[in-house]
Motif scaffolding. Structure first.
Motif, PDB file in Angstrom:
ATOM      1  N   CYS A  97       0.851  -1.193   0.000  1.00 45.46           N
ATOM      2  CA  CYS A  97       0.000   0.000   0.000  1.00 45.46           C
ATOM      3  C   CYS A  97       0.883   1.238   0.000  1.00 45.46           C
ATOM      4  O   CYS A  97       1.829   1.326   0.784  1.00 45.46           O
ATOM      5  CB  CYS A  97      -0.906  -0.007   1.234  1.00 45.46           C
ATOM      6  N   LEU A  98       0.570   2.171  -0.883  1.00 44.53           N
ATOM      7  CA  LEU A  98       1.265   3.448  -0.909  1.00 44.53           C
ATOM      8  C   LEU A  98       0.388   4.460  -0.168  1.00 44.53           C
ATOM      9  O   LEU A  98      -0.623   4.926  -0.691  1.00 44.53           O
ATOM     10  CB  LEU A  98       1.526   3.896  -2.342  1.00 44.53           C
ATOM     11  N   THR A  99       0.778   4.784   1.056  1.00 45.11           N
ATOM     12  CA  THR A  99      -0.022   5.669   1.899  1.00 45.11           C
ATOM     13  C   THR A  99       0.037   7.100   1.371  1.00 45.11           C
ATOM     14  O   THR A  99       1.121   7.640   1.149  1.00 45.11           O
ATOM     15  CB  THR A  99       0.492   5.637   3.343  1.00 45.11           C
ATOM     16  N   PRO A 100      -1.119   7.729   1.165  1.00 47.39           N
ATOM     17  CA  PRO A 100      -1.126   9.104   0.631  1.00 47.39           C
ATOM     18  C   PRO A 100      -0.885  10.135   1.721  1.00 47.39           C
ATOM     19  O   PRO A 100      -1.015   9.839   2.921  1.00 47.39           O
ATOM     20  CB  PRO A 100      -2.538   9.235   0.069  1.00 47.39           C
ATOM     21  N   PRO A 101      -0.568  11.360   1.342  1.00 41.48           N
ATOM     22  CA  PRO A 101      -0.497  12.454   2.327  1.00 41.48           C
ATOM     23  C   PRO A 101      -1.859  12.717   2.946  1.00 41.48           C
ATOM     24  O   PRO A 101      -2.894  12.262   2.451  1.00 41.48           O
ATOM     25  CB  PRO A 101      -0.025  13.648   1.491  1.00 41.48           C
ATOM     26  N   ARG A 102      -1.843  13.487   4.003  1.00 43.61           N
ATOM     27  CA  ARG A 102      -3.070  13.814   4.713  1.00 43.61           C
ATOM     28  C   ARG A 102      -4.025  14.602   3.822  1.00 43.61           C
ATOM     29  O   ARG A 102      -3.610  15.492   3.079  1.00 43.61           O
ATOM     30  CB  ARG A 102      -2.737  14.632   5.956  1.00 43.61           C
ATOM     31  N   TYR A 103      -5.295  14.269   3.903  1.00 46.98           N
ATOM     32  CA  TYR A 103      -6.339  14.989   3.177  1.00 46.98           C
ATOM     33  C   TYR A 103      -6.733  16.219   3.983  1.00 46.98           C
ATOM     34  O   TYR A 103      -7.284  16.112   5.084  1.00 46.98           O
ATOM     35  CB  TYR A 103      -7.549  14.076   2.972  1.00 46.98           C
ATOM     36  N   ASP A 104      -6.442  17.390   3.443  1.00 53.33           N
ATOM     37  CA  ASP A 104      -6.749  18.630   4.158  1.00 53.33           C
ATOM     38  C   ASP A 104      -6.856  19.781   3.156  1.00 53.33           C
ATOM     39  O   ASP A 104      -5.859  20.407   2.804  1.00 53.33           O
ATOM     40  CB  ASP A 104      -5.666  18.937   5.182  1.00 53.33           C
ATOM     41  N   PRO A 105      -8.067  20.065   2.672  1.00 50.66           N
ATOM     42  CA  PRO A 105      -8.229  21.169   1.709  1.00 50.66           C
ATOM     43  C   PRO A 105      -7.861  22.521   2.274  1.00 50.66           C
ATOM     44  O   PRO A 105      -7.605  23.463   1.518  1.00 50.66           O
ATOM     45  CB  PRO A 105      -9.721  21.103   1.350  1.00 50.66           C
ATOM     46  N   GLY A 106      -7.846  22.656   3.591  1.00 56.25           N
ATOM     47  CA  GLY A 106      -7.478  23.927   4.202  1.00 56.25           C
ATOM     48  C   GLY A 106      -8.405  25.042   3.784  1.00 56.25           C
ATOM     49  O   GLY A 106      -9.627  24.887   3.760  1.00 56.25           O
ATOM     50  N   ASP A 107      -7.814  26.150   3.382  1.00 58.67           N
ATOM     51  CA  ASP A 107      -8.620  27.308   2.987  1.00 58.67           C
ATOM     52  C   ASP A 107      -8.675  27.465   1.475  1.00 58.67           C
ATOM     53  O   ASP A 107      -8.785  28.574   0.957  1.00 58.67           O
ATOM     54  CB  ASP A 107      -8.083  28.576   3.632  1.00 58.67           C
ATOM     55  N   TRP A 108      -8.605  26.335   0.750  1.00 55.22           N
ATOM     56  CA  TRP A 108      -8.664  26.407  -0.717  1.00 55.22           C
ATOM     57  C   TRP A 108      -9.948  27.099  -1.165  1.00 55.22           C
ATOM     58  O   TRP A 108     -11.025  26.888  -0.590  1.00 55.22           O
ATOM     59  CB  TRP A 108      -8.623  24.994  -1.320  1.00 55.22           C
ATOM     60  N   ARG A 109      -9.796  27.932  -2.203  1.00 55.56           N
ATOM     61  CA  ARG A 109     -10.940  28.617  -2.787  1.00 55.56           C
ATOM     62  C   ARG A 109     -10.838  28.547  -4.309  1.00 55.56           C
ATOM     63  O   ARG A 109      -9.733  28.436  -4.859  1.00 55.56           O
ATOM     64  CB  ARG A 109     -10.967  30.098  -2.365  1.00 55.56           C
ATOM     65  N   PRO A 110     -11.988  28.628  -5.011  1.00 60.71           N
ATOM     66  CA  PRO A 110     -11.940  28.667  -6.471  1.00 60.71           C
ATOM     67  C   PRO A 110     -10.993  29.763  -6.954  1.00 60.71           C
ATOM     68  O   PRO A 110     -11.000  30.883  -6.448  1.00 60.71           O
ATOM     69  CB  PRO A 110     -13.386  28.963  -6.869  1.00 60.71           C
ATOM     70  N   GLY A 111     -10.157  29.404  -7.921  1.00 66.73           N
ATOM     71  CA  GLY A 111      -9.162  30.330  -8.421  1.00 66.73           C
ATOM     72  C   GLY A 111      -7.776  30.032  -7.897  1.00 66.73           C
ATOM     73  O   GLY A 111      -6.782  30.590  -8.388  1.00 66.73           O
ATOM     74  N   ASP A 112      -7.688  29.120  -6.908  1.00 64.92           N
ATOM     75  CA  ASP A 112      -6.390  28.775  -6.333  1.00 64.92           C
ATOM     76  C   ASP A 112      -5.668  27.677  -7.103  1.00 64.92           C
ATOM     77  O   ASP A 112      -4.589  27.248  -6.709  1.00 64.92           O
ATOM     78  CB  ASP A 112      -6.562  28.306  -4.879  1.00 64.92           C
TER      79      ASP A 112
END
Length: 412
Positions: free
Chosen positions: A50-65
């Motif tokens: 299994c290739l473990t992915p990085p943490r899922y965390d969109p944070g403060d992403w906004r359209p246009g980023d």
């Protein structure tokens, strides 16, 4: 001689939007759910980990980023490409269990490296209910890589995803075949303008799954080999609602089984990835069981006694002759010579038409599964497994209303 399957888990959610502000998508659970139904044992496959992915965390992403999680997806794609390349170097057949469709970036990077190593090009058979072709040239903004993966792997979009290691594109437009999108797909005209060959569901069903697989082989005749991407939302939500973006008008399990068997029944198919199954929408595990049945039967030609091992050899300098109709060249003889750089442990020849006969048999490795009778065309079970290719090819989907697109969909 037989080709051994190696199963690699890629449980990433990085390419999806969160279902709610306080939750994460469930696709990361898919590899475990499929393994729980005996997938590896039934395939007699090697466990490639299994290739473990990085943490899922969109944070403060906004359209246009730009694409959300772009840095994490880029790093994960490099690691995934390394793992896929190592499997192929062992002479094995990789089956990658996603995760969302952003795993295609890692597979694409591995295929581009391989094509460069042998002095040829590797193609892509993209089996998906959606074109995933959103990019800055046709949308006001981008965000979820799982809804943009085909655009990214064909060189469209931000360089940190579309040009990893300076490779752009990973697949040329003419080396891509798209199967199973809906007739009304939002980006179907963009695919056509790009010269990407497509066969939407109505045409796939009219021609039949077995013939469609052979047709896909022929479209990629100039490639040294090809990779197969399968998003389970290619299936109709009447039989597979456990996805993030269910869309009516899909195919049946039996059709997917026959299509997969036809696509892998050649040494030129280098591997398969399976994406977007979400166990959160499968509380009793019945859909996971059906997926496993389909994959085991569909991959039966890979590990069948006498199956050809993968062969990857560089194409010679023979110019392709034009073929009337679609501008692609026919199958051709090539001059085989040493690669300019050390080639991997496997070798690929130019692809010819798919073999007929056993390759179209959907019964697969688990031949003890009893065939069910063809359902009543007027009944609700129309898209359930049918007895054979002809029934599957002729089946039509129910008109039942599916669930609306869920919040975790790969369309930002």
């Amino acid at each position: 001689m037989m080709r051994r399957i190696a199963v690699l888990d890629a449980p990433t959610n990085l390419g999806l939007r969160p279902p709610t502000s306080t939750s994460v998508p469930g696709c990361a659970k898919a590899p475990g759910a499929l393994r729980d139904h005996g997938l590896l044992a039934r395939l007699r496959a090697r466990d490639a980990g299994c290739l473990t992915p990085p943490r899922y965390d969109p944070g403060d992403w906004r359209p246009g980023d730009g694409v959300c999680h772009a840095r994490e997806i880029s790093g994960y794609s490099v690691a995934l490409a390394d793992r896929i390349g190592a499997i192929i170097d062992r002479g094995e057949f990789p089956l990658v269990l996603g995760g969302d469709c952003s795993v295609l970036l890692g597979s694409a990077l591995a295929m581009h490296r391989l094509g460069e190593a042998v002095g040829g090009r590797v193609g892509l058979v993209f089996v998906d209910g959606h074109s995933d072709f959103r990019h800055p040239g046709n949308a006001s903004y981008v965000g979820a890589a799982a809804g943009e993966d085909l655009a990214l792997v064909t060189g469209r979009g931000q360089a940190d995803l579309a040009a990893i290691e300076g490779r752009r594109p990973y697949f040329r437009d003419i080396d891509v075949v798209v199967l199973g999108i809906r007739a009304q797909d939002e980006y179907r005209l963009d695919l056509q303008a790009a010269g990407i060959t497509t066969r939407p569901v109505p045409a796939l069903r009219a021609e039949g799954a077995a013939r469609t697989a052979q047709w896909a082989h022929e479209q990629l005749a100039d490639c040294a080999g090809y990779w197969v991407h399968i998003d389970v939302d290619v299936l109709d939500p009447a039989v597979m609602p456990a996805v993030d973006a269910p869309d009516p008008g899909g195919i049946a399990f039996a059709e997917l089984e026959i299509l997969l068997a036809g696509l892998v029944d050649t040494p030129h198919c280098l591997g398969v990835e399976l994406t977007v199954f979400d166990p959160d929408y499968d509380p009793d595990g019945s859909y996971a069981a059906e997926i496993v049945n389909t994959v085991v039967a569909g991959l039966a030609p890979v590990a069948a006694p006498g199956a050809m091992p993968p062969r990857l050899l560089p194409a010679g300098p023979v110019a392709p002759a034009p073929r009337p109709g679609n501008g692609r060249s026919p199958v051709r003889d090539v001059l085989l010579g040493p690669a300019a750089v050390p080639a991997p442990a496997v070798a690929v020849e130019p692809i010819g038409p798919a073999p007929t006969g056993d390759g179209d048999d959907p019964s697969g490795a688990d031949g003890d599964r009893p065939a069910e009778p063809s359902p009543d065309p007027s009944g609700p079970g129309l898209l359930r497994r049918v007895a054979g290719p002809e029934e599957a090819d002729d089946a039509e989907p129910d008109e039942a209303e599916p669930d609306a697109t869920r919040p975790g969909a790969d369309i930002a």
